[in-house]
Motif scaffolding. Structure first.
Motif, short mmCIF file in Angstrom:
data_model
loop_
_atom_site.label_atom_id
_atom_site.label_comp_id
_atom_site.label_asym_id
_atom_site.label_seq_id
_atom_site.Cartn_x
_atom_site.Cartn_y
_atom_site.Cartn_z
N GLN A 51 88.94 22.32 103.96
CA GLN A 51 88.68 23.45 103.04
C GLN A 51 87.73 24.46 103.68
N TYR A 52 88.18 25.02 104.78
CA TYR A 52 87.38 25.96 105.57
C TYR A 52 88.22 27.22 105.77
N TYR A 53 87.70 28.37 105.33
CA TYR A 53 88.49 29.60 105.35
C TYR A 53 87.72 30.71 106.08
N ALA A 54 88.35 31.24 107.14
CA ALA A 54 87.81 32.40 107.85
C ALA A 54 88.40 33.64 107.20
N VAL A 55 87.53 34.56 106.76
CA VAL A 55 87.99 35.75 106.03
C VAL A 55 87.57 37.02 106.76
N SER A 56 88.15 38.13 106.35
CA SER A 56 87.84 39.42 106.97
C SER A 56 86.47 39.92 106.50
N GLY A 57 86.00 40.96 107.18
CA GLY A 57 84.69 41.52 106.87
C GLY A 57 83.70 41.18 107.96
N PRO A 100 84.88 40.87 114.98
CA PRO A 100 85.35 40.77 116.36
C PRO A 100 84.35 40.03 117.26
N GLY A 101 84.88 39.39 118.30
CA GLY A 101 84.00 38.78 119.30
C GLY A 101 83.89 37.28 119.21
N ILE A 102 84.18 36.69 118.07
CA ILE A 102 84.06 35.25 117.94
C ILE A 102 85.01 34.78 116.85
N ASN A 103 85.66 33.67 117.07
CA ASN A 103 86.58 33.13 116.09
C ASN A 103 85.88 32.03 115.29
#
Length: 558
Positions: free
Chosen positions: A98-104, A86-89
């Protein structure tokens, strides 16, 4: 004796130095498609009949990765897996398709707030493999406080990719966007650097040189060639750093000076304040990406002796690409070097081929051949100096840092230009005439960058965080963690930092005789208070082994 070797986009320069001075110097053409032969040829010619056992040190600098960035010829597709919480995307800092934002997520104290989803990572891995990705960068926002998420993601990915770069190895500094960019840069230049590494190792083995090899970093210091494989981004400004280190001995005291190294592909621009190089305190920027790679303040412009000349709608353009050597040396298109040959400044190469190339440009510009050659030469000088003064204006709009000091309110006002590179003598005379500023070609200007590389000493830095409430001191960049007591103090932290720095420096190839200039560059202390009650302290420190020149070779510099 020691060897300095600078692998440029056009030439590979090699020097053999003893405490008496320069024993031998050679220049060989660089063939980027066959680096092994280029480097081997350099070592073969410089050694001659010298016993390899007499060589005690070899330092290499290279502009290959810098030139690749300038000419936008970076290698294979790189994948990035980024987690922020949380707090920043993290999508705001995308480095490509080929850029992936993942959970955690990990919080600022290093505590896990949300776990990694293994199935999500495996799904991303499948998509990266389908896209043909071989190298992957993994970054978690607060990995410098706790790298467990990055380590876990790497474990999941390991079997599917050639090499995985982790964000916590990049730097002990906090800066999420810069950490992403730096990790991506490491992965992007790895393939090119790996080819360079293998060519150097093979050529050394062929010549019977078994000593550890050093490579020059962006900050003007050296590291072992093996260490550079884990952080190839450190070599991005290796070539420009060599130029600066080679110019320092000839810079005026108590004055500002400009350093210009005109190569075949690029011109490197830098500045000295009282012989001290300017520093990028946060990290270098290439294009829109800001990194955490500590470096000397330089800029590489895509203009050099072999830059391609073109005329479009009556306007002459120079570079930024290089399509081969000058026509005088068998190249396909006219270049500024051809203009120098036509003007009679250079007596090497085939003058008829040079005239043929300049004649084409002259016809398009409606000028006589000799006038076109003079115009090309002046235009090169004007472009280089225009970019230089633009850089001065930019520097004077912000705080100035050197490798020694922060100069508050300082304004650069250079009174001298130090020129390096093959055509340095000709450019120095022309620039002084055009701009009325004292301009000199430094001694041995054709190979001064190789001399600078040879004489640079090892540098490194260590960042530590101690948390007495949690009872741990860490330097995750160095894969270091140790338990501590509640009474752990700032003196204990500095002592631990010095121990780690010494160990890192020796592992990076430092000579114990050249490890004296150590300084604390950052120190912070915070009290931990909860419910109005003190619970402990947090200490942060960064120390470094400063850039400089090794001892024992002072006679070379006079």
């Amino acid at each position: 004796m020691i060897i300095g070797l600078d692998v440029g986009g056009t030439y590979t320069d090699v020097v053999l130095l003893s405490s008496k001075g320069i024993e031998k110097k050679v220049k060989v053409l660089t063939d980027p498609s066959n680096l092994f032969e280029s480097v081997l040829s350099g070592f073969t010619q410089i050694l001659g009949t010298t016993d390899p056992g007499e060589i005690k040190r070899v330092v290499i600098s290279t502009t290959l990765t810098t030139n690749a960035l300038v000419q936008q010829e970076i290698g294979p597709i790189v994948g990035m897996i980024v987690s922020a919480g949380p707090g920043i995307n993290p999508k705001f800092f995308s480095t490509g398709e080929q850029y992936y934002a993942v959970s955690g997520s990990i919080n600022h104290r290093g505590r896990e707030k949300a776990p990694i989803n293994k199935m999500e990572i495996e799904d991303v891995a499948k998509q990266l493999k389908k896209a043909g990705v071989k190298y992957v960068g993994v970054v978690s926002k607060f990995s410098v406080r706790n790298p467990s998420h990055e380590i876990l993601i790497k474990r999941i990915l390991n079997r599917d990719f050639k090499k995985i770069f982790l964000g916590h190895h990049v730097s002990g500094n906090l800066n999420f966007p810069r950490r992403i960019a730096t990790t991506h840069l490491n992965a992007a230049v790895f393939d090119l650097h790996k080819s360079f590494f293998e060519a150097v190792k093979r050529s050394l083995a062929e010549k019977g040189l078994t000593i550890p090899i050093q490579i020059l970093k962006a900050d003007g210091g050296t590291m072992s060639l093996e260490s550079s494989m884990d952080f190839p981004g450190q070599t991005v400004l290796s070539g420009p750093a060599a130029s600066i280190m080679g110019a320092i001995p000839y810079a005026p005291a108590n004055q500002d000076a400009i350093v210009l190294d005109i190569g075949g592909t690029t011109t490197d621009i830098a500045f000295l304040v009282d012989k001290a190089p300017l520093l990028e305190p946060l990290g270098i920027q290439r294009g829109r990406y800001k990194s955490l790679i500590r470096s000397l303040r330089t800029d590489s412009k895509g203009i050099g002796g072999d830059s391609a000349l073109r005329v479009a709608q009556g306007e002459l353009s120079i570079g930024p690409d290089r399509q081969g050597p000058a026509m005088a040396f068998g190249g396909p298109v006219p270049t500024p070097t051809d203009a120098l040959v036509v003007l009679g400044f250079m007596d090497k190469g085939d003058p008829e081929k040079a005239k043929e190339g300049i004649h084409t440009i002259a016809g398009q510009l409606n000028l006589a051949d000799i006038d076109a050659a003079e115009y090309i030469f002046k235009r090169c000088c004007n472009i280089i100096l225009k970019k230089t003064f633009e850089m001065i204006d930019e520097l004077n709009s912000q705080p100035v840092y050197t490798v020694h000091d922060f100069l508050e309110g300082y304004k650069l006002s250079p009174r001298q230009i130090l020129m390096m590179g093959g055509p340095a003598k000709f450019f120095a005379e022309k620039i002084e005439a055009l701009y009325q500023i004292k301009t000199i070609a430094v001694p041995e200007s054709e190979v001064a960058n190789a001399i600078g590389a040879a004489l640079a000493r090892t540098t490194c830095e260590v960042s530590l965080i101690a948390d007495t409430e949690q009872g741990i001191v860490t330097a995750h960049e160095e894969d270091f963690a140790e338990p501590i007591s509640k009474t752990y103090s700032e003196d204990d932290l500095i002592e631990t930092a010095y121990t780690l720095l010494k160990e890192k420096a020796l592992n990076s190839g430092a000579d114990p005789e050249n490890m004296e200039e150590v300084e604390v560059v950052e120190f912070q202390k915070f009290n931990i208070v909860r419910n109005f009650s003190p619970r402990g302290k947090i200490y942060r420190a960064k120390i470094q082994l400063k850039p400089g020149l090794i001892k024992g070779f002072e006679t070379i510099l006079h």
